[in-house]
Design a protein around this motif. Structure first.
Motif, short mmCIF file in Angstrom:
data_model
loop_
_atom_site.label_atom_id
_atom_site.label_comp_id
_atom_site.label_asym_id
_atom_site.label_seq_id
_atom_site.Cartn_x
_atom_site.Cartn_y
_atom_site.Cartn_z
N THR A 180 0.87 -1.18 0.00
CA THR A 180 0.00 0.00 0.00
C THR A 180 0.90 1.22 0.00
O THR A 180 1.23 1.76 1.05
CB THR A 180 -0.91 0.01 1.25
N LYS A 181 1.31 1.66 -1.20
CA LYS A 181 2.31 2.72 -1.31
C LYS A 181 1.75 4.13 -1.19
O LYS A 181 2.51 5.08 -1.07
CB LYS A 181 3.05 2.58 -2.64
N SER A 182 0.40 4.28 -1.24
CA SER A 182 -0.14 5.63 -1.14
C SER A 182 -1.47 5.64 -0.39
O SER A 182 -2.16 4.62 -0.29
CB SER A 182 -0.32 6.25 -2.52
N TYR A 183 -1.79 6.83 0.13
CA TYR A 183 -3.05 7.06 0.82
C TYR A 183 -3.49 8.47 0.45
O TYR A 183 -2.71 9.43 0.58
CB TYR A 183 -2.87 6.95 2.34
N THR A 184 -4.73 8.62 -0.01
CA THR A 184 -5.25 9.94 -0.39
C THR A 184 -6.31 10.38 0.60
O THR A 184 -7.23 9.63 0.92
CB THR A 184 -5.85 9.90 -1.81
N PHE A 185 -6.14 11.60 1.09
CA PHE A 185 -7.12 12.22 1.98
C PHE A 185 -7.85 13.28 1.18
O PHE A 185 -7.22 14.22 0.67
CB PHE A 185 -6.44 12.86 3.19
N LYS A 186 -9.16 13.12 1.03
CA LYS A 186 -9.94 14.12 0.30
C LYS A 186 -11.26 14.34 1.00
O LYS A 186 -11.68 13.53 1.83
CB LYS A 186 -10.14 13.71 -1.15
N VAL A 187 -11.87 15.46 0.68
CA VAL A 187 -13.16 15.82 1.27
C VAL A 187 -14.19 15.90 0.16
O VAL A 187 -13.85 16.01 -1.02
CB VAL A 187 -13.07 17.16 2.05
N ASP A 188 -15.45 15.88 0.54
CA ASP A 188 -16.55 15.98 -0.41
C ASP A 188 -16.48 17.33 -1.14
O ASP A 188 -16.38 18.38 -0.49
CB ASP A 188 -17.88 15.84 0.34
#
Length: 121
Positions: free
Chosen positions: A11-19
């Motif tokens: 799991t090389k990446s993690y994206t944090f996003k909002v609506d």
């Protein structure tokens, strides 16, 4: 609050996003990046991928961790604007990231105007 995420070789990446429809202001702050159990003595480079003022993707390394010399880095609540991706650019981890997420709700302008009118009367 951001519970954290872990970057590994699988799991090389993690994206944090909002609506996108959310009109609140969001602040994401990165506090600590650290190697966890099972890490090898190799360079683990974590980078933040975001967008600049021209909406172009940019990647900035924020941590270079090695088990034998620097297994942990405090980033003193390094503030970011979502959406943002954390990526393990080198190494196999596991690298744990922790921080916090704050939501600031905007006041309804029409409500403020009504309050101002009541005070004037």
């Amino acid at each position: 609050l951001l519970p954290g995420c872990e970057l590994t070789s699988s799991t090389k990446s993690y994206t944090f996003k909002v609506d996108e429809e959310d009109d609140s202001d969001h602040i994401l702050a990165l506090s600590v990046v650290c190697l966890t159990d099972g890490a090898k003595d190799e360079c683990n480079v974590v980078e933040v991928v975001g967008r600049n003022h021209e909406n172009q993707e940019i990647a900035v390394p924020v941590a270079n961790l090695r088990l034998s010399c620097q297994p942990l880095l405090s980033l003193d609540n390094f503030q970011l604007q979502p959406p943002v991706t954390f990526r393990l650019a080198a190494g196999s981890g596991p690298v744990h990231l922790a921080g916090w997420h704050q939501i600031v709700h905007r006041e309804d302008d029409s409500f403020e105007e009504e309050d101002d009118m009541s005070e004037d009367e």
